[in-house]
Write an enzyme that holds these catalytic residues in place. Structure first.
Site, short mmCIF file in Angstrom:
data_model
loop_
_atom_site.label_atom_id
_atom_site.label_comp_id
_atom_site.label_asym_id
_atom_site.label_seq_id
_atom_site.Cartn_x
_atom_site.Cartn_y
_atom_site.Cartn_z
N ILE A 169 47.92 -13.24 41.58
CA ILE A 169 47.54 -12.47 40.60
C ILE A 169 46.37 -12.80 39.81
O ILE A 169 45.80 -12.09 39.31
CB ILE A 169 48.91 -12.88 39.38
N THR A 199 53.25 -11.52 45.74
CA THR A 199 52.14 -12.42 45.95
C THR A 199 52.77 -13.64 47.19
O THR A 199 53.76 -13.39 47.35
CB THR A 199 51.53 -13.33 44.90
N LYS A 226 57.75 -22.39 32.28
CA LYS A 226 57.13 -21.12 31.52
C LYS A 226 57.62 -20.62 30.10
O LYS A 226 57.12 -20.19 29.27
CB LYS A 226 57.76 -19.75 32.46
N TYR A 244 60.77 -24.68 36.83
CA TYR A 244 59.73 -23.43 36.64
C TYR A 244 60.14 -22.77 35.34
O TYR A 244 59.22 -22.38 34.51
CB TYR A 244 59.95 -22.87 37.81
N SER A 287 52.65 -16.76 31.97
CA SER A 287 54.05 -17.28 31.73
C SER A 287 54.88 -16.63 33.00
O SER A 287 54.33 -16.50 33.99
CB SER A 287 54.65 -17.14 30.47
N ASP A 346 40.61 -28.25 39.26
CA ASP A 346 41.74 -28.65 39.43
C ASP A 346 42.34 -28.65 37.67
O ASP A 346 41.96 -29.42 37.09
CB ASP A 346 42.04 -30.01 40.04
#
Ligand SMILES: NC(=O)c1ccc[n+]([C@@H]2O[C@H](COP(=O)([O-])OP(=O)(O)OC[C@H]3O[C@@H](n4cnc5c(N)ncnc54)[C@H](O)[C@@H]3O)[C@@H](O)[C@H]2O)c1
Length: 254
Positions: free
Chosen positions: A18, A192, A161, A157, A143, A64
């Site tokens: 993305i 992806t 988000k 995860y 997000s 990073d």
């Protein structure tokens, strides 16, 4: 004239997926772009592709998002190359799927360190630069629809988000006086390498997902990039603290 003519963007996690699509579509709309990622060689390939069509529009920056000195350096290099910084896209993110009772704390910390702490650190550094310039700016945080709905094995995860959505609202509240807008994009499943990795072991998952999606297909990275163009453009000049879901209707946020 492109929607982002005259604007300079730093995009984290832009070596692929993305983030890469956002960088490419931003350049198509006239922006200058700094491609930041851990994968420096892949960043350079993205830069090569963009500059072949839009000469001198892209640079690669070794970044990073968990290391403040690389963030500051990335911003310095962006400003040195293009004169200023107007847009930050916090795209870098990772997923470590585990059930809560088996969740290794190292993986929990890694997800939070990149997804949440990284978003905070990059936002802080970019906002300081934008405030110094005194011309406003725009922050876009990637997000996920998973920030508003539970996924199996998504404890770190999904909650990271959700944290990004809360953080975005506070950024909008605090930065309005500097004319810096902050918004989030909540992608649904997007084609992806991250998603391919997650679905590899679950036959039929994509078919099931597409079946539940009114638009009848999975999102492509460019679907997310188009929303990111709108939010960064002057067309969205009175939109801040908000979150746009890009899921083809698979997730409806109300
Ligand atoms: N693909 C999806 O279905 C989907 C859905 C919802 C949200 N998202 C979110 O979109 C964003 C991009 O996802 P993607 O699918 O393109 O993933 P991806 O894994 O293909 O790309 C993520 C990029 O982030 C980079 N990155 C990871 N850690 C980093 C760090 N510490 N510093 C700098 N760069 C780092 C990686 O090297 C990689 O290039 C992520 O935040 C992800 O959570 C993706």
């Amino acid at each position: 004239m492109g929607l982002l003519e005259g604007k300079v963007a730093l995009i984290t996690g832009a070596a692929r997926g993305i983030g890469r699509a956002i960088a490419e579509v931003y350049a198509e709309h006239g922006a200058k772009v700094a491609i930041g990622d851990l994968r420096l060689e892949e960043c350079r390939q993205v830069v090569k592709g963009i500059n072949a069509h839009y000469p001198d529009s892209a640079i690669a920056v070794d970044l990073d998002v968990t290391v403040p000195k690389t963030i500051n350096r990335a911003i310095e290099e962006t400003v040195a190359a293009f004169g200023e910084l107007n847009i930050l896209v916090n795209d870098a993110g990772i997923h470590r799927p585990h059930y809560i009772i088996d969740f290794p704390v190292e993986d929990w910390d890694l997800v939070y360190s990149i997804n949440v702490r990284g978003t905070f650190l990059c936002t802080q550094a970019a906002a300081l630069q934008m405030i110094k310039q005194g011309k406003g700016g725009c922050i876009i945080n990637i997000s996920s629809a998973s920030g508003k709905k539970p996924d199996p094995q998504g404890a770190a995860y999904c909650s990271s988000k959700s944290a990004i959505i809360g953080f975005t609202r506070v950024a909008a509240l605090e930065f309005g006086k500097y004319r810096i807008r902050a918004n989030a994009i909540l992608p649904g499943a997007t084609n992806t390498e991250m998603l391919q990795g997650l679905i590899r072991d679950v036959p039929g998952l994509i078919e099931e997902l597409v079946d539940k999606t009114p638009m009848g297909r999975m999102a492509e990275p460019r679907d997310q990039a188009n929303a990111a163009v709108f939010l960064a453009s002057d067309l969205a000049s009175h939109i801040t603290g908000d979150a746009i879901v890009v899921s083809g209707g698979e997730f409806m946020d109300s």
